[in-house]
Write a protein that holds these residues in place. Structure first.
Motif, short mmCIF file in Angstrom:
data_model
loop_
_atom_site.label_atom_id
_atom_site.label_comp_id
_atom_site.label_asym_id
_atom_site.label_seq_id
_atom_site.Cartn_x
_atom_site.Cartn_y
_atom_site.Cartn_z
N LEU A 24 -10.67 12.44 -9.69
CA LEU A 24 -9.62 12.31 -8.60
C LEU A 24 -10.18 11.79 -7.40
O LEU A 24 -9.35 11.20 -6.76
N ARG A 25 -11.24 12.19 -6.90
CA ARG A 25 -11.78 11.73 -5.73
C ARG A 25 -11.97 9.91 -5.67
O ARG A 25 -11.55 9.26 -5.04
N GLU A 32 0.63 -1.41 -0.06
CA GLU A 32 -0.06 0.17 0.03
C GLU A 32 0.84 1.21 0.05
O GLU A 32 1.84 1.44 0.74
N PRO A 33 0.20 2.25 -0.79
CA PRO A 33 1.05 3.57 -0.36
C PRO A 33 0.43 4.10 0.83
O PRO A 33 -0.33 3.67 1.42
N PHE A 81 -2.41 2.27 -8.75
CA PHE A 81 -1.52 3.48 -8.63
C PHE A 81 -0.02 2.93 -9.14
O PHE A 81 0.81 4.04 -8.99
N GLN A 82 -0.15 2.11 -9.85
CA GLN A 82 1.24 1.60 -10.52
C GLN A 82 1.31 1.81 -12.23
O GLN A 82 0.37 2.43 -12.51
N LEU A 87 -1.06 10.08 1.31
CA LEU A 87 -1.03 9.94 -0.19
C LEU A 87 -2.45 10.31 -0.70
O LEU A 87 -2.71 11.14 -1.66
N ARG A 88 -3.26 9.15 -0.32
CA ARG A 88 -4.70 9.14 -0.70
C ARG A 88 -5.35 10.34 -0.22
O ARG A 88 -6.14 10.99 -0.99
N ALA A 114 -4.49 -0.44 -4.65
CA ALA A 114 -3.08 0.21 -4.92
C ALA A 114 -2.64 -0.14 -6.19
O ALA A 114 -1.68 0.54 -6.79
N PRO A 136 -3.00 9.23 -12.07
CA PRO A 136 -4.36 10.05 -11.51
C PRO A 136 -4.88 10.90 -12.32
O PRO A 136 -6.01 11.10 -12.56
N TYR A 193 -6.56 17.54 -2.91
CA TYR A 193 -6.36 18.55 -4.16
C TYR A 193 -7.59 18.55 -4.88
O TYR A 193 -7.76 19.33 -5.40
N ALA A 194 -8.46 17.56 -4.94
CA ALA A 194 -9.60 17.75 -5.49
C ALA A 194 -10.62 18.57 -5.30
O ALA A 194 -11.33 19.24 -6.21
N LEU A 200 -4.61 13.58 -2.55
CA LEU A 200 -5.52 13.58 -3.59
C LEU A 200 -6.74 13.96 -3.43
O LEU A 200 -7.38 14.89 -4.12
N ARG A 201 -7.48 13.62 -2.26
CA ARG A 201 -8.61 13.95 -2.20
C ARG A 201 -8.75 15.21 -1.58
O ARG A 201 -9.79 16.13 -2.14
N SER A 227 1.23 10.55 -15.86
CA SER A 227 0.87 10.54 -14.42
C SER A 227 -0.49 9.84 -14.59
O SER A 227 -1.39 10.44 -15.21
N ALA A 259 -8.61 8.18 -5.89
CA ALA A 259 -7.89 8.28 -4.39
C ALA A 259 -8.17 6.86 -3.54
O ALA A 259 -7.29 6.37 -2.57
N ASP A 260 -9.44 6.30 -4.02
CA ASP A 260 -10.09 5.21 -3.50
C ASP A 260 -9.64 3.92 -4.01
O ASP A 260 -9.94 2.83 -3.51
N ALA A 264 -0.36 14.92 -8.50
CA ALA A 264 0.69 13.84 -8.09
C ALA A 264 1.56 14.42 -7.27
O ALA A 264 2.10 13.88 -6.30
N ARG A 316 -12.88 16.72 -10.86
CA ARG A 316 -12.55 16.41 -9.62
C ARG A 316 -13.24 15.04 -9.11
O ARG A 316 -12.68 14.66 -8.11
N ILE A 371 4.14 3.91 -5.81
CA ILE A 371 3.31 4.71 -6.64
C ILE A 371 3.93 5.04 -8.09
O ILE A 371 4.20 5.93 -8.58
#
Lengths: 366, 366
Positions: free
Chosen positions: B42-43, A33-34, B53-54, A38-39, B50, B255, A45-46, A42-43, B253, B46-47, A256, B39, A223
Motif C-alpha cells: 500500500l505504501r 494528478e489525483p 491509479f487508473q 488521496l496519497r 498517477a 490499490p 491507512y497502511a 493511503l499512506r 480496486s 501511494a507513490d 480506497a 502494508r 482515480i
C-alpha cells in the motif's frame, strides 16, 4: 450470453499492440494528478491497526457516507458506497426493474456503452430515444417514449459521449416524466466536476421518490482504478438496493474508501477548477485543429470527450483500427454509442498530446 | 424483494450497541495481523505515477492473475480477480444459471448464509441436501438430489459454519455428479489456508469443465475489508463471466490488488502456519471450556468456527440477543445457516478472548 461487452477494452488492446507511436484517446482515464491528500490517505491507512483492514459496513465507511450526504444535501441513510459508478448504475437499474412497475429501460441514443449491456443482463428491454450527436435531449421525446411499462429512464449529465449538460428544465421535466409513469429516473452524474458550462443541474435538486442519482470519485479525483462510487436512493428503495449490494459485493474496498475520504476532507475547490481549466484548453486546442482539418464536431459543455466526423470516414471499428495504424491516433468508434453515432468518432481529451493528435488527424484527413 | 439479507450485520449491530462488555464472536474477521508486505504494498502504491491509479484490466492486474495461475496450476486466462469471494460466488452462480442447463442450485444444510440469497436474487431455486451439524457431506446424497434441472452444486470447504474439510473422494465425486448432470460444481475454498486437518483437497485437483473454484485473500491474508478474491473458470465459461464482471463492477480496486500481489510475493509459508497454530490453540481452549459447560459441539477440521449447542437453548436470534445481554458473548444464530442448524450457535474464533468467552458461557449455562 446476450449482453454485449463494451468495445473499450478491445480498442485499447489494439492500440497497445501497435508497434508505432499512438496517441491514446480511447478511454476516460484522467491523465492529471489525483489530490495529494488521496496519497496521504493511503499512506495513513497502511499503518492502521489490523481491525481497520476488516469488513467495512456493507454500505461503506460511515464518515465517507456522512461526508457525501452533507455535500449532496441528503440523509446518510440514503447513500450506498459502491464499487464505482459501474456498480451504482447496476444497483439503480436492478432496483428499478425489480419494483414490478415495468420491464423497459428508456435510454438515449447516443448512449454510454455500459447501459445497454446492463439492461439486457438484468432482463430488461432497452427503448432508445434520440438525442442527436449534440446530445440535447428533448424531454417531450422522452415523455412520448415512456409508458406504464417503463421501469427506468437512464441519463448521463454531463454526457458521455456528447458533452451535453442538461439544463435545469430538462432535469426537472425528466423527473416529472418518471413520476407520471411510476418509473425511476437514474441520473448518472460522474462528470459533475467537469461541467465547463456552469449550467449543470443535479437530479437531486428536484425532490422526488422517483429518482436515483449515481456518481463516483473515479473522474472527480482522477482515480478510475480505485472503484469508489455511490448511489443516492429515495428512502423507500434504499434497503433493497443495500441487500443486492451485499449479496453481490459484500462491501467496497476499504483502503480506497478511506483514501477518498481524506481527499474529500482536504482538497481545495481550486483542484477541480484547475482540472476544468486544463480541459477547456484541450477542448480549444483540439477543436481548433479539427476546424483546420475541415471536420465536423460537437463542442462539449462538459465531460472529457469530443465527437468528431470526417468526410467519408464513418466511425466503424475498422476505421478506428485504420486510424490507429495509419494516423497514430486511437479514438472510440461512434458505433459503440448507438446508431446515431455511427458516423462519428469519439476522442477523449485525457492526454497532454491533444494538439499533436489533432495535428495528426488534420494531416491524415487533408 | 425476495432475497434475504444475511443476519450478520444485524447481530453485529446489536452487539455493538450493548452498553456492557461483549466478546465479539460473530463475524469471520481475523484478529491477527496481515503480512507486513501487504502494508508495504500500500505504501509503495501511494507513490506510484498517477497512471497506475487508473482502471486496471477488468479481470485484474496481470501479475496478480499470473501469480494466482501459477500457484493454482491453471492458465492465467481462466482467472478473474473479483471484489472478494462474494463477487466470485455471484459470478460463478450466475454463469451456471445462464447456461440454460437448469435453474436449480443444490446447497448444503447447514449452508453459508449468502448462498441462498444469491440463488434467489439470480432467479434460481435452492434445493438443500442435508450435511448434518458436523458438515460431513455424503456425495451419494448430493447425487440423489441432482437432476437435469440442476444448474450448480455449491459447496464450501473448509466449511463455514461446520468446520468440515471434505476428503479427496468427496471432492472428486462431487465433480463427477456435476458432470453427470451437466451442472457446475462451485467450490468456495476461502478457508483453504486454514485447514487444520491436513486433508484439504481443492476441486482444482480434479480436471473438469464442470467446476468453478472461488477463493479470496480476505481470510488468507487477514484483510476482509480489501475485497480481493478470484474465480477460476473452465475456458468455455470464462468469457461470459468476465462480461458480467465488467458490467457489474468494471474492475476491482487497484490499490488493494497491488497490496495483495506484494503480500503473495513476499510472505513466507510460516505466516500461514502461525495463523493455523493460533487457531488450533483457540479450538482447544474453547472446546475444553465447552466440555466444562456440558455443551455439545463440533470440533472443526478447518475454518474459524465452532458450532455449539446448549440444553434447552436453541440457536434463535432472540437467544443470541439474550446471550449478548446476559452472558456478554456474541455468536451467530444457527438458524442463519439452515434448518438443521436451528439448535446450534456459531462462535467465530477470531478474538484473543476465546477462553474468557468460553468461561462466560460455562458460567451462564451451568
Amino acid at each position: 450470453m446476450e449482453y454485449e461487452t463494451p468495445l473499450f477494452f478491445h480498442v485499447m488492446a489494439y492500440a497497445a499492440e501497435a508497434d508505432h507511436d499512438v496517441v491514446d484517446m480511447v478511454s476516460g482515464n484522467p491523465d492529471w494528478e489525483p489530490p495529494e491528500a488521496l496519497r496521504d490517505g493511503l499512506r495513513e491507512y497502511a499503518d492502521f491497526d489490523a481491525d481497520r483492514f476488516q469488513y467495512p459496513p456493507s454500505e461503506g465507511i460511515r464518515p465517507l457516507r456522512e461526508e457525501i450526504a452533507e455535500r449532496r444535501g441528503v440523509d446518510a441513510s440514503q447513500v450506498v458506497i459502491t464499487n464505482g459508478a459501474g456498480e451504482a448504475n447496476y444497483l439503480a437499474m436492478a432496483r428499478a426493474l425489480e419494483r414490478g412497475a415495468g420491464s423497459e429501460i428508456v435510454l438515449t441514443d447516443p448512449v454510454y456503452s455500459y447501459y445497454p449491456g446492463k439492461t439486457t443482463m438484468l432482463g430488461g428491454t432497452a427503448h432508445y430515444v434520440s438525442a442527436g450527436a449534440d446530445g440535447h435531449l428533448d424531454p417531450s421525446v422522452v415523455r412520448a417514449a415512456t409508458s406504464d411499462d417503463t421501469a427506468a429512464i437512464v441519463v448521463n449529465t454531463p454526457n458521455n459521449p456528447t458533452g451535453a449538460v442538461y439544463p435545469e428544465e430538462t432535469v426537472s421535466e425528466l423527473v416529472e416524466v418518471a413520476e407520471a409513469n411510476d418509473a425511476i429516473l437514474v441520473s448518472d452524474e460522474v462528470y459533475d466536476h467537469y461541467d465547463l458550462s456552469g449550467t449543470f443541474t443535479s437530479a437531486l435538486s428536484v425532490d422526488s421518490d422517483h429518482r436515483i442519482v449515481t456518481n463516483a470519485f473515479s473522474k472527480t479525483l482522477a482515480i478510475t482504478g480505485f472503484r469508489v462510487g455511490y448511489a443516492i436512493f429515495p428512502s423507500h428503495l434504499v434497503e433493497d438496493a443495500k441487500s443486492r449490494h451485499m449479496l453481490v459485493n459484500v462491501a467496497g474496498s476499504r483502503p480506497a474508501q478511506y483514501a477518498v475520504l481524506r481527499a474529500l476532507q482536504e482538497t481545495d475547490p481550486a483542484y477541480h477548477e484547475a482540472n476544468r481549466e486544463l480541459l477547456r484548453e484541450r477542448v480549444d486546442l483540439f477543436t481548433d485543429a479539427l476546424d483546420g482539418a475541415g471536420a465536423d464536431y460537437v463542442r462539449p459543455d462538459g465531460a472529457f470527450y469530443v465527437l468528431a466526423r470526417f468526410d467519408d470516414y464513418p466511425g466503424t471499428l475498422s476505421n478506428v483500427e485504420r486510424l490507429i495504424d495509419e494516423a497514430g491516433v486511437a479514438g472510440m468508434p461512434g458505433s459503440a454509442f448507438g446508431e446515431s453515432c455511427e458516423p462519428w468518432l469519439r476522442f477523449a481529451l485525457v492526454t497532454p498530446r491533444v494538439e499533436e493528435a489533432a495535428d495528426r488527424l488534420a494531416e491524415y484527413f487533408t
